[in-house]
Design an enzyme around this catalytic site. Sequence first.
Site, PDB file in Angstrom:
ATOM      1  N   HIS A 107     -60.255  35.999  30.276  1.00  0.00           N
ATOM      2  CA  HIS A 107     -60.262  35.836  28.825  1.00  0.00           C
ATOM      3  C   HIS A 107     -60.862  34.476  28.492  1.00  0.00           C
ATOM      4  O   HIS A 107     -61.187  33.695  29.389  1.00  0.00           O
ATOM      5  CB  HIS A 107     -58.823  35.974  28.304  1.00  0.00           C
ATOM      6  CG  HIS A 107     -58.701  36.139  26.825  1.00  0.00           C
ATOM      7  ND1 HIS A 107     -59.495  36.995  26.101  1.00  0.00           N
ATOM      8  CD2 HIS A 107     -57.864  35.553  25.920  1.00  0.00           C
ATOM      9  CE1 HIS A 107     -59.149  36.937  24.829  1.00  0.00           C
ATOM     10  NE2 HIS A 107     -58.181  36.061  24.698  1.00  0.00           N
ATOM     11  N   ASP A 112     -52.575  34.362  17.828  1.00  0.00           N
ATOM     12  CA  ASP A 112     -52.049  35.698  17.544  1.00  0.00           C
ATOM     13  C   ASP A 112     -51.041  36.169  18.588  1.00  0.00           C
ATOM     14  O   ASP A 112     -50.544  37.296  18.508  1.00  0.00           O
ATOM     15  CB  ASP A 112     -53.184  36.721  17.388  1.00  0.00           C
ATOM     16  CG  ASP A 112     -54.144  36.763  18.554  1.00  0.00           C
ATOM     17  OD1 ASP A 112     -54.459  35.707  19.112  1.00  0.00           O
ATOM     18  OD2 ASP A 112     -54.602  37.872  18.909  1.00  0.00           O
ATOM     19  N   HIS A 113     -50.709  35.288  19.534  1.00  0.00           N
ATOM     20  CA  HIS A 113     -49.667  35.593  20.516  1.00  0.00           C
ATOM     21  C   HIS A 113     -48.483  34.628  20.436  1.00  0.00           C
ATOM     22  O   HIS A 113     -47.475  34.845  21.106  1.00  0.00           O
ATOM     23  CB  HIS A 113     -50.246  35.583  21.936  1.00  0.00           C
ATOM     24  CG  HIS A 113     -51.247  36.669  22.154  1.00  0.00           C
ATOM     25  ND1 HIS A 113     -50.998  37.793  22.909  1.00  0.00           N
ATOM     26  CD2 HIS A 113     -52.515  36.826  21.680  1.00  0.00           C
ATOM     27  CE1 HIS A 113     -52.062  38.586  22.909  1.00  0.00           C
ATOM     28  NE2 HIS A 113     -52.992  38.016  22.162  1.00  0.00           N
ATOM     29  N   HIS A 167     -50.459  33.959  27.019  1.00  0.00           N
ATOM     30  CA  HIS A 167     -51.388  32.850  26.821  1.00  0.00           C
ATOM     31  C   HIS A 167     -51.101  32.254  25.444  1.00  0.00           C
ATOM     32  O   HIS A 167     -50.182  32.708  24.755  1.00  0.00           O
ATOM     33  CB  HIS A 167     -52.840  33.304  26.974  1.00  0.00           C
ATOM     34  CG  HIS A 167     -53.321  34.281  25.959  1.00  0.00           C
ATOM     35  ND1 HIS A 167     -52.787  35.546  25.813  1.00  0.00           N
ATOM     36  CD2 HIS A 167     -54.294  34.185  25.006  1.00  0.00           C
ATOM     37  CE1 HIS A 167     -53.423  36.180  24.841  1.00  0.00           C
ATOM     38  NE2 HIS A 167     -54.320  35.370  24.326  1.00  0.00           N
ATOM     39  N   HIS A 190     -53.168  31.717  22.582  1.00  0.00           N
ATOM     40  CA  HIS A 190     -53.900  31.998  21.341  1.00  0.00           C
ATOM     41  C   HIS A 190     -52.916  32.248  20.204  1.00  0.00           C
ATOM     42  O   HIS A 190     -51.829  32.802  20.411  1.00  0.00           O
ATOM     43  CB  HIS A 190     -54.833  33.190  21.524  1.00  0.00           C
ATOM     44  CG  HIS A 190     -56.170  32.806  22.091  1.00  0.00           C
ATOM     45  ND1 HIS A 190     -56.914  33.656  22.852  1.00  0.00           N
ATOM     46  CD2 HIS A 190     -56.894  31.654  22.008  1.00  0.00           C
ATOM     47  CE1 HIS A 190     -58.051  33.065  23.220  1.00  0.00           C
ATOM     48  NE2 HIS A 190     -58.053  31.845  22.718  1.00  0.00           N
TER      49      HIS A 190
END
Length: 244
Positions: free
Chosen positions: A136, A64-65, A60, A62
């Site tokens: 999520h 932090d990814h 996904h 976000h």
Amino acid sequence: MQLTFLGTGSAMPTGDRMQTGLLLEKPDSRLLVDCGSGVLHTLARTDVGYEGVDTVLLTHHHLDHVNDLLPLLKARWLAGEEHLTVVGPTGTKGLVTDLLDVHEYLQDRVDLTLREVDVGSFEVAGFDVDAIETRHSMPGLAYKFDDDLAFSADTEAFAGMGEFADGCDVLVHDCSFPDDVDVSNHPTPTQLGESLAGVDVDELYLTHLYPHTEGNHREMQASIEQHFDGHVAFARDGLVVETE
């Protein structure tokens, strides 16, 4: 298959854990799954290095990814590597294109392939992949690789994830907070354990660990083990796991 945990932390840095990233290797195949902040550094410490993996699969979008996506592109360009493929759920093409609009000097530095995938089965970088939707705060996908290793990505615990991973040697699952934290979009240990009751998975590795989990590993593990019969361990950056 060999799994190396490049980042096992979350959006709240601790200094000990990078954000999310997994390196998958087979004799002729290498794949980077997610590319959060710091993952480029831990990837550089592996024998593969950022020169040796030319495909990223995103769960996904976000931060932090995806934080190290453009740093990866730039590092490969500077190292003389000519190709990068970024695969992910709907919106991945727009994400990368928009990032390159901000950093125009990186445009056309490598031969960039952008590909979007959805629920179902497909092939990426020599791996047979199955995907299901996560639960999520942002749409995303969980992945199963060669029917051997499953990665939940960021998600609440739900029975469908257990069914998805059933029969795998390894399940890597989000377990962001201990039981005493009231949270949505991520599971607590008890919720995770209940969702995996009766599921046939040999090894469960907990990842996406927020600072709240520090000092609480034993009690988190015990909560899961009340319901899940497989081996439960906390992932850490640099950990290497072999599947059969």
